[in-house]
Design an enzyme around this catalytic site. Structure first.
Site, PDB file in Angstrom:
ATOM      1  N   TYR A  53       0.574  -1.295  -0.175  1.00 12.54           N
ATOM      2  CA  TYR A  53       0.019   0.068   0.113  1.00 12.54           C
ATOM      3  C   TYR A  53       0.952   1.161  -0.096  1.00 12.54           C
ATOM      4  O   TYR A  53       1.993   1.405   0.451  1.00 12.54           O
ATOM      5  CB  TYR A  53      -0.953  -0.190   1.254  1.00 12.54           C
ATOM      6  CG  TYR A  53      -1.992  -1.054   1.194  1.00 12.54           C
ATOM      7  CD1 TYR A  53      -2.239  -1.956   0.032  1.00 12.54           C
ATOM      8  CD2 TYR A  53      -2.698  -1.465   2.573  1.00 12.54           C
ATOM      9  CE1 TYR A  53      -3.397  -2.632   0.168  1.00 12.54           C
ATOM     10  CE2 TYR A  53      -3.587  -2.353   2.604  1.00 12.54           C
ATOM     11  CZ  TYR A  53      -3.849  -3.244   1.316  1.00 12.54           C
ATOM     12  OH  TYR A  53      -4.858  -4.075   1.554  1.00 12.54           O
ATOM     13  N   GLY A 243     -16.011   1.716  -3.725  1.00  3.66           N
ATOM     14  CA  GLY A 243     -16.807   2.679  -3.938  1.00  3.66           C
ATOM     15  C   GLY A 243     -17.972   2.818  -4.782  1.00  3.66           C
ATOM     16  O   GLY A 243     -18.990   3.537  -4.678  1.00  3.66           O
ATOM     17  N   LYS A 248     -21.562   6.675  -6.091  1.00  2.00           N
ATOM     18  CA  LYS A 248     -20.982   8.096  -6.583  1.00  2.00           C
ATOM     19  C   LYS A 248     -20.340   7.716  -8.066  1.00  2.00           C
ATOM     20  O   LYS A 248     -19.910   8.776  -8.407  1.00  2.00           O
ATOM     21  CB  LYS A 248     -19.647   8.590  -5.706  1.00  2.00           C
ATOM     22  CG  LYS A 248     -18.324   7.300  -5.710  1.00  2.00           C
ATOM     23  CD  LYS A 248     -17.385   7.900  -4.745  1.00  2.00           C
ATOM     24  CE  LYS A 248     -16.499   6.768  -4.442  1.00  2.00           C
ATOM     25  NZ  LYS A 248     -15.295   7.330  -3.514  1.00  2.00           N
TER      26      LYS A 248
END
Length: 350
Positions: A53, A243, A248
């Site tokens: 990450y 998401g 969105k």
């Protein structure tokens, strides 16, 4: 805050796990500090990260998420003993991480020492294998014809896994990790590791984290049944489908700074007509329930039998607050019935 036992370990973990893969690209060090402060103050004690990450992975930001967490831990040393900190070793595929070498006892020794240094801690509570060395049906490979198990040299794979268990046992004996877990693996992977651990006298994995959401149900019920019967904690990642389930990205929207505005290593394989149609139906259900689409998806995930802790992420404290509040919601039988109708219509939307 509800706490559950983490598999066969002695650890009690919050039903919410703070995922941190945005720390370093979408979030600054200060953003990370704010999220960690808010989550821990709320009662979350499970923190998940990985050497790979932030996401999307790239050489310039490699391991910055661990560095951000390490900086926060250094400034909050009194909180370390109260936290369950998880990180992961990357497997093959990224040339800038140990020359894309597979996971082995040797790479575990190297990667773990590097993670401990970046995290500024003496031990990791749960050390995880980020993905198997073999090709497995994850990351858009769950569709028919994307993998062929007959292409795998099973004995070679098993020997590699035996070497991994050896390295894990050495790390446990050295006190560098307390427990270990899997990620992005299968029932065969779980049982092979269980058999090897019994054979070699090494503690068994206590957890597995796989992608799981209203749009990605491949682990239910078979892999989750395996986890429950073998006392292995099941930790869903991406419960909002990167998401997508917030709504969105409907109508090809790409909010500034959102994940889908970044180059994706494996492309936007979740961006399908069926996934958007299913999301639209879930948004309608959420509106009728007077909650947000994100809260619907997270509240649903929480109530799946066998889920120990759900890994949530955010790019702001406001998003984090909204997501955390979802775990205070109990979905009615009518809402669950409506959700089931959408699942039947869109069982594998991406």
């Amino acid at each position: 805050m509800q706490f559950n036992q983490l598999g066969s370990s002695d650890l009690q973990v919050s039903e919410i796990c703070l995922g941190t893969m945005t720390f370093g690209i979408q979030n600054t060090q200060q953003d990370a500090n704010d999220q960690l402060d808010y989550a821990v103050d709320y009662g979350i004690n499970l923190i998940d990260t990985a050497e790979m990450y932030p996401i999307p992975p790239n050489e310039a930001t490699y391991a910055d998420t661990e560095r951000f967490i390490g900086n926060w831990l250094a400034a909050n040393q009194d909180k370390r003993e109260k936290l369950v900190l998880m990180t992961k070793i990357a497997g093959s595929g990224l040339a800038y991480i140990r020359d894309a070498s597979p996971i082995s006892s040797n790479t575990i020794a190297m990667a773990l020492d590097d993670s401990l240094r970046r995290l500024q801690t003496d031990y990791v509570d749960v050390y995880q294998l980020h993905w198997p060395n073999r090709t497995s049906p994850h990351f858009a490979k769950h569709w028919p014809w994307r993998t062929n198990p007959q292409d795998t040299d099973v004995e070679h794979e098993r020997e590699g896994m035996r070497d991994i268990v050896k390295g894990i046992g050495e790390a446990i004996d050295a006190g560098k990790i307390r427990h270990w877990g899997l990620s992005d693996d299968t029932p065969w992977g779980i049982h092979t590791f269980l058999n090897l651990c019994q054979e070699m006298g090494v503690p068994k994995p206590v957890s597995i984290q796989n992608e799981f959401s209203l749009l990605h149900l491949k682990d239910w019920p078979y892999l989750i049944e395996t986890c429950v019967f073998e006392n292995i904690a099941y930790l869903p990642w991406s419960p909002l489908a990167t998401g997508l389930l917030t709504g969105k990205y409907q109508n090809d929207e790409r909010p500034k700074g959102s994940r889908w505005t970044f180059v994706q290593r494996q492309g936007l394989f979740r961006n399908t007509t069926e996934a958007h149609e299913a999301t639209a139906r879930y948004m309608e259900i959420a509106e009728r329930a007077k909650i947000t689409p994100a809260q619907l998806a997270l509240a649903w995930c929480k109530q799946v039998p066998g889920v120990t802790s759900t890994i949530i992420g955010a790019t702001s404290v406001a998003q984090l607050k909204e997501n955390i509040e979802a775990f205070e919601i109990d979905l009615s039988e009518d809402i669950k019935r409506q959700i089931n109708q959408v699942i039947k219509r869109y069982p594998i939307p991406f």
